[in-house]
Design a protein around this motif. Sequence first.
Motif, PDB file in Angstrom:
ATOM      1  N   MET B 119       0.861  -1.190   0.000  1.00 53.28           N
ATOM      2  CA  MET B 119       0.000   0.000   0.000  1.00 53.28           C
ATOM      3  C   MET B 119       0.895   1.237   0.000  1.00 53.28           C
ATOM      4  O   MET B 119       1.938   1.261   0.646  1.00 53.28           O
ATOM      5  N   ILE B 120       0.475   2.263  -0.743  1.00 55.68           N
ATOM      6  CA  ILE B 120       1.260   3.502  -0.788  1.00 55.68           C
ATOM      7  C   ILE B 120       0.581   4.547   0.103  1.00 55.68           C
ATOM      8  O   ILE B 120      -0.648   4.668   0.101  1.00 55.68           O
ATOM      9  N   GLY B 121       1.390   5.278   0.822  1.00 55.63           N
ATOM     10  CA  GLY B 121       0.860   6.264   1.781  1.00 55.63           C
ATOM     11  C   GLY B 121       0.352   7.534   1.121  1.00 55.63           C
ATOM     12  O   GLY B 121       1.124   8.458   0.865  1.00 55.63           O
ATOM     13  N   TYR B 122      -0.923   7.553   0.830  1.00 56.13           N
ATOM     14  CA  TYR B 122      -1.583   8.763   0.304  1.00 56.13           C
ATOM     15  C   TYR B 122      -2.704   9.134   1.282  1.00 56.13           C
ATOM     16  O   TYR B 122      -3.862   8.726   1.086  1.00 56.13           O
ATOM     17  N   PRO B 123      -2.394   9.884   2.307  1.00 59.44           N
ATOM     18  CA  PRO B 123      -3.369  10.090   3.384  1.00 59.44           C
ATOM     19  C   PRO B 123      -4.628  10.841   2.955  1.00 59.44           C
ATOM     20  O   PRO B 123      -5.670  10.668   3.584  1.00 59.44           O
ATOM     21  N   LEU B 124      -4.553  11.639   1.868  1.00 56.00           N
ATOM     22  CA  LEU B 124      -5.749  12.400   1.468  1.00 56.00           C
ATOM     23  C   LEU B 124      -6.897  11.471   1.102  1.00 56.00           C
ATOM     24  O   LEU B 124      -8.065  11.840   1.213  1.00 56.00           O
ATOM     25  N   ARG B 125      -6.572  10.272   0.688  1.00 59.19           N
ATOM     26  CA  ARG B 125      -7.610   9.302   0.340  1.00 59.19           C
ATOM     27  C   ARG B 125      -8.403   8.872   1.576  1.00 59.19           C
ATOM     28  O   ARG B 125      -9.451   8.241   1.467  1.00 59.19           O
ATOM     29  N   GLU B 261     -10.874  22.338   1.699  1.00 60.01           N
ATOM     30  CA  GLU B 261      -9.562  22.898   2.053  1.00 60.01           C
ATOM     31  C   GLU B 261      -9.088  22.209   3.329  1.00 60.01           C
ATOM     32  O   GLU B 261      -9.858  22.088   4.288  1.00 60.01           O
ATOM     33  N   HIS B 262      -7.861  21.753   3.312  1.00 64.47           N
ATOM     34  CA  HIS B 262      -7.295  21.113   4.493  1.00 64.47           C
ATOM     35  C   HIS B 262      -6.333  22.106   5.142  1.00 64.47           C
ATOM     36  O   HIS B 262      -5.268  22.395   4.604  1.00 64.47           O
ATOM     37  N   LEU B 268      -1.146  25.449  19.441  1.00 67.71           N
ATOM     38  CA  LEU B 268      -1.695  25.157  20.771  1.00 67.71           C
ATOM     39  C   LEU B 268      -2.916  24.244  20.679  1.00 67.71           C
ATOM     40  O   LEU B 268      -3.085  23.348  21.513  1.00 67.71           O
ATOM     41  N   ALA B 269      -3.730  24.460  19.639  1.00 63.42           N
ATOM     42  CA  ALA B 269      -4.889  23.582  19.444  1.00 63.42           C
ATOM     43  C   ALA B 269      -4.392  22.170  19.140  1.00 63.42           C
ATOM     44  O   ALA B 269      -4.923  21.171  19.653  1.00 63.42           O
ATOM     45  N   THR B 270      -3.348  22.090  18.310  1.00 63.64           N
ATOM     46  CA  THR B 270      -2.762  20.782  17.990  1.00 63.64           C
ATOM     47  C   THR B 270      -2.250  20.123  19.266  1.00 63.64           C
ATOM     48  O   THR B 270      -2.488  18.933  19.509  1.00 63.64           O
ATOM     49  N   ALA B 271      -1.560  20.918  20.104  1.00 64.13           N
ATOM     50  CA  ALA B 271      -1.008  20.382  21.350  1.00 64.13           C
ATOM     51  C   ALA B 271      -2.130  19.829  22.220  1.00 64.13           C
ATOM     52  O   ALA B 271      -2.009  18.723  22.776  1.00 64.13           O
ATOM     53  N   ALA B 272      -3.223  20.586  22.325  1.00 61.87           N
ATOM     54  CA  ALA B 272      -4.335  20.144  23.173  1.00 61.87           C
ATOM     55  C   ALA B 272      -4.920  18.833  22.641  1.00 61.87           C
ATOM     56  O   ALA B 272      -5.204  17.904  23.413  1.00 61.87           O
ATOM     57  N   GLN B 273      -5.063  18.725  21.309  1.00 58.25           N
ATOM     58  CA  GLN B 273      -5.618  17.501  20.728  1.00 58.25           C
ATOM     59  C   GLN B 273      -4.659  16.324  20.894  1.00 58.25           C
ATOM     60  O   GLN B 273      -5.093  15.196  21.163  1.00 58.25           O
ATOM     61  N   MET B 274      -3.366  16.594  20.740  1.00 59.22           N
ATOM     62  CA  MET B 274      -2.386  15.508  20.900  1.00 59.22           C
ATOM     63  C   MET B 274      -2.431  14.984  22.337  1.00 59.22           C
ATOM     64  O   MET B 274      -2.296  13.786  22.573  1.00 59.22           O
ATOM     65  N   LEU B 275      -2.594  15.904  23.281  1.00 59.59           N
ATOM     66  CA  LEU B 275      -2.635  15.498  24.690  1.00 59.59           C
ATOM     67  C   LEU B 275      -3.878  14.675  24.999  1.00 59.59           C
ATOM     68  O   LEU B 275      -3.806  13.671  25.711  1.00 59.59           O
ATOM     69  N   THR B 276      -5.009  15.094  24.438  1.00 61.10           N
ATOM     70  CA  THR B 276      -6.261  14.432  24.797  1.00 61.10           C
ATOM     71  C   THR B 276      -6.558  13.209  23.939  1.00 61.10           C
ATOM     72  O   THR B 276      -7.083  12.216  24.422  1.00 61.10           O
ATOM     73  N   MET B 277      -6.221  13.271  22.631  1.00 62.90           N
ATOM     74  CA  MET B 277      -6.614  12.178  21.728  1.00 62.90           C
ATOM     75  C   MET B 277      -5.434  11.375  21.183  1.00 62.90           C
ATOM     76  O   MET B 277      -5.623  10.344  20.569  1.00 62.90           O
ATOM     77  N   GLY B 278      -4.216  11.889  21.367  1.00 62.13           N
ATOM     78  CA  GLY B 278      -3.046  11.196  20.832  1.00 62.13           C
ATOM     79  C   GLY B 278      -2.844  11.459  19.357  1.00 62.13           C
ATOM     80  O   GLY B 278      -1.893  10.980  18.755  1.00 62.13           O
ATOM     81  N   THR B 279      -3.744  12.199  18.748  1.00 62.84           N
ATOM     82  CA  THR B 279      -3.562  12.630  17.369  1.00 62.84           C
ATOM     83  C   THR B 279      -4.205  14.014  17.235  1.00 62.84           C
ATOM     84  O   THR B 279      -4.805  14.499  18.190  1.00 62.84           O
ATOM     85  N   GLU B 281      -6.530  16.751  14.602  1.00 63.09           N
ATOM     86  CA  GLU B 281      -7.451  16.762  13.457  1.00 63.09           C
ATOM     87  C   GLU B 281      -6.659  16.824  12.156  1.00 63.09           C
ATOM     88  O   GLU B 281      -6.993  16.174  11.174  1.00 63.09           O
ATOM     89  N   PHE B 282      -5.593  17.627  12.190  1.00 56.39           N
ATOM     90  CA  PHE B 282      -4.807  17.842  10.980  1.00 56.39           C
ATOM     91  C   PHE B 282      -4.162  16.543  10.481  1.00 56.39           C
ATOM     92  O   PHE B 282      -4.051  16.311   9.282  1.00 56.39           O
ATOM     93  N   HIS B 283      -3.729  15.719  11.417  1.00 55.69           N
ATOM     94  CA  HIS B 283      -3.021  14.493  11.034  1.00 55.69           C
ATOM     95  C   HIS B 283      -3.893  13.243  11.103  1.00 55.69           C
ATOM     96  O   HIS B 283      -3.394  12.138  10.900  1.00 55.69           O
ATOM     97  N   HIS B 284      -5.174  13.401  11.387  1.00 55.48           N
ATOM     98  CA  HIS B 284      -5.990  12.221  11.654  1.00 55.48           C
ATOM     99  C   HIS B 284      -6.046  11.266  10.463  1.00 55.48           C
ATOM    100  O   HIS B 284      -6.121  10.047  10.621  1.00 55.48           O
ATOM    101  N   HIS B 285      -5.970  11.814   9.230  1.00 59.32           N
ATOM    102  CA  HIS B 285      -6.033  10.926   8.060  1.00 59.32           C
ATOM    103  C   HIS B 285      -4.830   9.980   8.000  1.00 59.32           C
ATOM    104  O   HIS B 285      -4.922   8.903   7.425  1.00 59.32           O
ATOM    105  N   HIS B 286      -3.731  10.375   8.626  1.00 58.77           N
ATOM    106  CA  HIS B 286      -2.577   9.453   8.694  1.00 58.77           C
ATOM    107  C   HIS B 286      -2.922   8.251   9.572  1.00 58.77           C
ATOM    108  O   HIS B 286      -2.503   7.126   9.303  1.00 58.77           O
ATOM    109  N   PHE B 287      -3.661   8.527  10.640  1.00 58.95           N
ATOM    110  CA  PHE B 287      -4.097   7.430  11.505  1.00 58.95           C
ATOM    111  C   PHE B 287      -5.046   6.500  10.731  1.00 58.95           C
ATOM    112  O   PHE B 287      -4.895   5.281  10.752  1.00 58.95           O
ATOM    113  N   SER B 288      -5.989   7.121  10.015  1.00 61.91           N
ATOM    114  CA  SER B 288      -6.997   6.324   9.293  1.00 61.91           C
ATOM    115  C   SER B 288      -6.356   5.429   8.236  1.00 61.91           C
ATOM    116  O   SER B 288      -6.774   4.286   8.045  1.00 61.91           O
ATOM    117  N   GLU B 289      -5.341   5.955   7.548  1.00 57.56           N
ATOM    118  CA  GLU B 289      -4.727   5.131   6.491  1.00 57.56           C
ATOM    119  C   GLU B 289      -3.992   3.933   7.091  1.00 57.56           C
ATOM    120  O   GLU B 289      -4.021   2.830   6.536  1.00 57.56           O
TER     121      GLU B 289
END
Lengths: 321, 328
Positions: B119-125, B261-262, B268-279, B281-289
Amino acid sequence: MGDQRKTGFVEAQSTRRICGLGMSLVSFAKIRGNTHGSIKQAIAESLDLINYSFGDRVKNVVIKPNLCYYWDYTTGQTTDPKFTAALIDLIRERLPDQPDISIVEADASAMKCTHAFKMLGYEKLSHDKNVRLVNLSEEKGKRVQVTVGSERFRLIVPKTVMNADLKINVPKIKYTPRETKITCAMKNIFGANPYPKKFRYHSRLNEVVVAVNKAMKFDLCLIDGNIVSGNQPRKLGLVMASRDPVAIDVAAAEIAGINPNTLRYIQLAFKEGVGNMSYSPKGLPISYFKERYPQRNFRDRVMGTAYNLLVLTGLDRRIGL
Amino acid sequence: MRRIGLGIIGLGYIGKIHLRHALKLRNASLAAVSDLSKKSLNEAKELGVRKTYTDYKQLLKDPEIDSVIIALPTHLHLECAKEAASAKKHIFLEKPIARDTSEAKNIISAAQRNSVKLMIGYPLRFNTEFCRLKEKRTSGVLGDVEVAYATFVSSGPFYHRTVDSAPAPVPEWWFKKELTGGGALVDLGCHLINLLRWYFGEVKEIKSYLGYRYNFDFEDHAICLSQFESGTKAIVNVGWFSQEYQLKVELLGSLAHARVEHRPQNRLATAAQMLTMGTSEFHHHHFSELQYFVDCAIHDSDPSPSGEDGLRDLEAIRRAYQNSIKLG
């Protein structure tokens, strides 16, 4: 003395009198338009305002732009090659003996000159204007010991800088998250330190900035404030000139909305005799540029402080920022 | 439910993102990581990875590992993917698949020969918004999509990197065309071409303008004009020249228009999400792939985007290079 600006820093002013240093001239000129000619004219005006002459019998000129990273001049982070080109032409116009001109920069923690020269248009400039590009980190130099307060620093002064009989510092004005708060003339000379891993100095940056400026004394500071980097880049069209790196940094801090009395490296430099904290302004009023400089607002400062806290506590790394 | 053992090869920028996500995957356990940097390996250990290797060949011998995530510089993809396939490990390979089509074909045949998934890493998919755009296109609510605009502009590899709060240099391989296979068109363009192929079918025709703002022997920005099997014409605009990150796709249809638009969030918002969810919103598609890749390995289904997809993207880019035009 009607146009004299005082920083209000009483202790430093009294120390200045003890040191017996005179008032330094700092000029403010405006680039009208964005052509080579208009930049050259503003540079010439800024030099004339401080009665600066390049001197005679100048054989080797060193120009130190700020090429801190691979971000081009439109970001306000690096010196515009067009500004440097205009300066080179002015030097050649005013110095009939056609000196050798070298543009110098040193590698930094994240930047390599070989890439920066190419990416930022300095390789082309070197070719077009027949000037030398020198990576100071690849040169031999002279070891010197410099004392700042009670601290002693061992530094290397590169050969090209040592042998130059006219050294011109061409910095930018910008904010930095580091302790110095702004980057301008003195911090730009810190960048001429050939040791590439400069982040190792960050714990005592104020002292090292002063030490490098004591080891490498430049004859002229000429700020490329055409595009400045504040809370965002903006075309300001400013050229500032001074023989005094401390005085010009004081004026630059005021333009950026920072009280120069809160900048420890400036106080240290003054105490060490690098220059004056008081200056006599020439040319356009500083308020013209101060009003237009994209100063950081309260939100930017809070966000910056919060992020710095994350970095300081190592939380950024732990949560994977 | 069976769990699969994962290994990550390469802990650079994207490898570290995968590391965070791999630790949170359903039905998978991150058994080991490999990287040349001991500092990066220690960071992985701090996060709970038990086994670390400086040589990925040792990781490939690890019997606990069924599947590997290869996040190495592009010039190392071929050798590493071939060895992973020989070791019978399923492969998640970061984009672009390789430097050129010949290397890509070698990687695909190595995977086929050894019956491992590629599989090739294309997270936008795997991005919710871009998936919705695909649904809009296929459901017919947009009518015929006559024109698509796809833009991906950022500072590319020239963002300000830090390691332990200290500024870090851009890895040297980024400055060498022979190691990257190309410039911004390969790096960013493959994301958009892959996405547009997913929406509109194969690329029938493509021309490009290549820009050289930074004076390299490879492009730092490019504009492509292309036509797809569906008849949709697309303008693909990529560049490394901007401090501002912009990734957006706009579809102009005979009935309606749609735009996605992505956007990056503030730190700081990223930091808060990383602390609470471990990922974030911006990078969540990497998790999904990655989750999808794990699910494919468990259920023995063929992943998409596949190696073939990666090859088709490179073929389109090669044609864009061949059909480049000059302006001015």
